[in-house]
Motif scaffolding. Structure first.
Motif, short mmCIF file in Angstrom:
data_model
loop_
_atom_site.label_atom_id
_atom_site.label_comp_id
_atom_site.label_asym_id
_atom_site.label_seq_id
_atom_site.Cartn_x
_atom_site.Cartn_y
_atom_site.Cartn_z
N ASP A 95 -29.81 -14.22 25.85
CA ASP A 95 -28.94 -13.31 26.60
C ASP A 95 -29.47 -11.88 26.54
OD1 ASP A 95 -27.31 -15.47 27.12
OD2 ASP A 95 -25.73 -14.90 25.71
N ILE A 96 -29.92 -11.47 25.37
CA ILE A 96 -30.44 -10.11 25.22
C ILE A 96 -31.71 -9.92 26.03
CG2 ILE A 96 -31.36 -8.44 23.56
CD1 ILE A 96 -29.52 -9.81 21.44
N ARG A 101 -34.55 -7.79 30.81
CA ARG A 101 -35.36 -8.05 32.01
C ARG A 101 -34.64 -7.61 33.28
NH1 ARG A 101 -35.12 -11.16 35.87
NH2 ARG A 101 -33.48 -12.47 34.99
N ALA A 102 -33.33 -7.90 33.36
CA ALA A 102 -32.57 -7.49 34.54
C ALA A 102 -32.55 -5.97 34.68
CB ALA A 102 -31.15 -8.05 34.47
N LEU A 122 -28.25 -6.23 18.20
CA LEU A 122 -28.62 -5.95 19.59
C LEU A 122 -29.70 -4.88 19.65
CD1 LEU A 122 -28.24 -6.21 22.64
CD2 LEU A 122 -26.25 -4.68 22.44
N ASP A 123 -29.54 -3.83 18.87
CA ASP A 123 -30.52 -2.75 18.87
C ASP A 123 -31.89 -3.24 18.39
OD1 ASP A 123 -31.10 0.05 19.32
OD2 ASP A 123 -31.15 0.29 17.13
N ALA A 124 -31.88 -4.03 17.33
CA ALA A 124 -33.14 -4.55 16.79
C ALA A 124 -33.81 -5.50 17.78
CB ALA A 124 -32.89 -5.26 15.47
N ASP A 128 -37.49 -5.26 19.48
CA ASP A 128 -38.50 -6.31 19.39
C ASP A 128 -39.02 -6.71 20.77
OD1 ASP A 128 -38.15 -6.31 16.67
OD2 ASP A 128 -36.86 -8.10 16.64
N ILE A 129 -38.09 -6.72 21.74
CA ILE A 129 -38.47 -7.09 23.11
C ILE A 129 -39.30 -6.00 23.77
CG2 ILE A 129 -37.49 -7.52 25.42
CD1 ILE A 129 -35.10 -8.84 23.95
N GLY A 130 -39.15 -4.79 23.27
CA GLY A 130 -39.85 -3.66 23.90
C GLY A 130 -39.11 -3.13 25.10
N ALA A 131 -37.76 -3.06 24.97
CA ALA A 131 -36.93 -2.60 26.09
C ALA A 131 -37.31 -1.17 26.47
CB ALA A 131 -35.46 -2.66 25.70
#
Length: 389
Positions: A95-96, A101-102, A122-124, A128-131
């Motif tokens: 979901d995160i 991505r969206a 959520l922040d971590a 990690d995803i590189g938002a």
């Protein structure tokens, strides 16, 4: 040749959606919201039908769509909305990742937070995803003892807001609540509980806004039963904060013959839209084993029953010709595949007759069906929808 619902040549049971009733309900809700300076992000979970969700995005009062998870979010993307409210605290990595991505694709995706640990996770995960910037907007969910998600105390709310302020990838964009489970049978005492809760949600928003803790604030609440109370309690203070009042109702589009027929504003002589039930289930009488009992070939696998039994609609079809269902007919109980229908002992109801049933709580209807027959006000079959669960 036009096929009418009730035709004996159709294969029953059938879930049926009257799209004209849906259009009527959407127009009524849009008028009501524009009259009361509120917006709506209809909850996709009710039908998960692209045909309905597309219509729900068209009114001027529609902000975007509400979803419960990334599965529903992907359908919202297919519908083409640019703003999505994910009305849960995000804990699943899928979901995160979808939300990030969206957002990179240019959509506004907002989610909820209600615990410090939820904020940290959520922040971590976004880190990690590189938002990418901008930060992911969240609403602080305010709950109540015995409810579902949401902070329980003032101290909890302040701690969660502080955790968001100290995060690297989040920004607090408002406050959220859900009043529906407090409303019960919509008695005066039930309404008092709803009002008291909503007053508390507004107080949290005002306190955080007074500290400068909210960015571009939204106050979001409102199911399909007590949205009138949300508007009455929240509209003026939300306007004073320069915020947006955003409802998340979903069932209003199809309404029902049970739960919402009993509790929505119109049933309480309150200010609200004129809604029509749009969802029914049709099935054949399979047996008349006793004078006062008919067995209908439809059951728990086809019908929701969490908020009341299916409602026979006072009509039966024999060889495609409508006739009255005797007064006093009612659902006695449901089995997996059968509905036990009480009827007067002298009823002429017979094996093969086709009966329509109204439903209670349409959120439990559409996920039971791979396809839904779409009809107009005249009962003409005009299409087939496939719920995308």
């Amino acid at each position: 040749m036009t096929t009418l619902i009730g035709d004996p040549g159709l294969r029953y049971p059938l879930a049926v959606l009257n799209l004209d009733a849906v259009r009527h309900n959407l127009a009524e809700m849009d008028r009501h919201l524009r009259d009361h300076a509120a917006l709506i992000a209809p909850h996709a979970k009710t039908t998960m039908l692209k045909e309905v969700l597309t219509l729900q995005t068209e009114p001027a009062s529609t902000w975007g769509l509400t979803v419960a998870d990334a599965v529903q979010g992907r359908l919202a993307e297919k519908v083409g909305v640019s703003r999505i409210l994910l009305a849960n605290q995000l804990v699943e990595r899928d979901d995160i990742a979808w939300a990030a991505r969206a957002a990179r694709a240019g959509r506004t995706v907002i989610s909820l937070v209600d615990t410090e640990e939820g904020v940290r996770r959520l922040d971590a995960a976004l880190g990690d995803i590189g938002a990418a910037s901008p930060r992911h907007p969240v609403l602080l969910e305010v709950g109540y003892a015995g409810g579902r998600g949401g902070t329980r105390t003032r101290e909890d709310a302040d701690a969660v807001a502080a955790a968001v302020a100290g995060s690297r990838h989040l920004v607090l964009s408002g406050v959220s609540g859900y009043e529906g489970m407090l409303g019960g049978d919509a008695t005066p005492a039930d309404i008092e509980r709803v009002d008291a809760y909503l007053t508390g949600v507004v107080a949290v928003a005002a306190r955080l806004a007074g500290r400068g803790a909210l960015a571009g604030p939204i106050l979001s609440a409102g199911g399909s039963a007590f949205f009138d109370r949300v508007i009455d309690i929240c509209r003026e203070p939300v306007a004073a904060l320069g915020a947006t009042l955003l409802l998340r109702s979903g069932c209003y589009a199809v309404h029902d013959h049970g739960l919402y027929a009993r509790t929505f504003p119109g049933s309480r002589s309150a200010d609200g839209p004129d809604l029509r039930p749009g969802a029914t289930v049709w099935a054949r009488v399979q047996s008349r084993p006793e004078p006062g009992r008919a067995i209908v070939a439809v059951g728990k696998r086809h019908l929701p029953y969490d908020a009341g039994p299916p409602v026979p609609l006072g009509i039966r079809y024999r060889d495609g010709v409508p006739g009255p269902l005797p007064a006093g007919a009612g659902t006695a109980r449901l089995s997996d595949q059968h509905l036990h229908l009480d009827v007067p002992p002298d009823s002429d109801l017979t094996v093969g007759d086709v009966l329509p049933f109204g439903v209670s709580h349409p959120c439990g209807l559409f996920d039971r069906w791979r396809s839904v027959s779409i009809v107009d006000d005249e009962g003409r079959l005009v299409g087939t929808g496939r719920p995308d669960f």
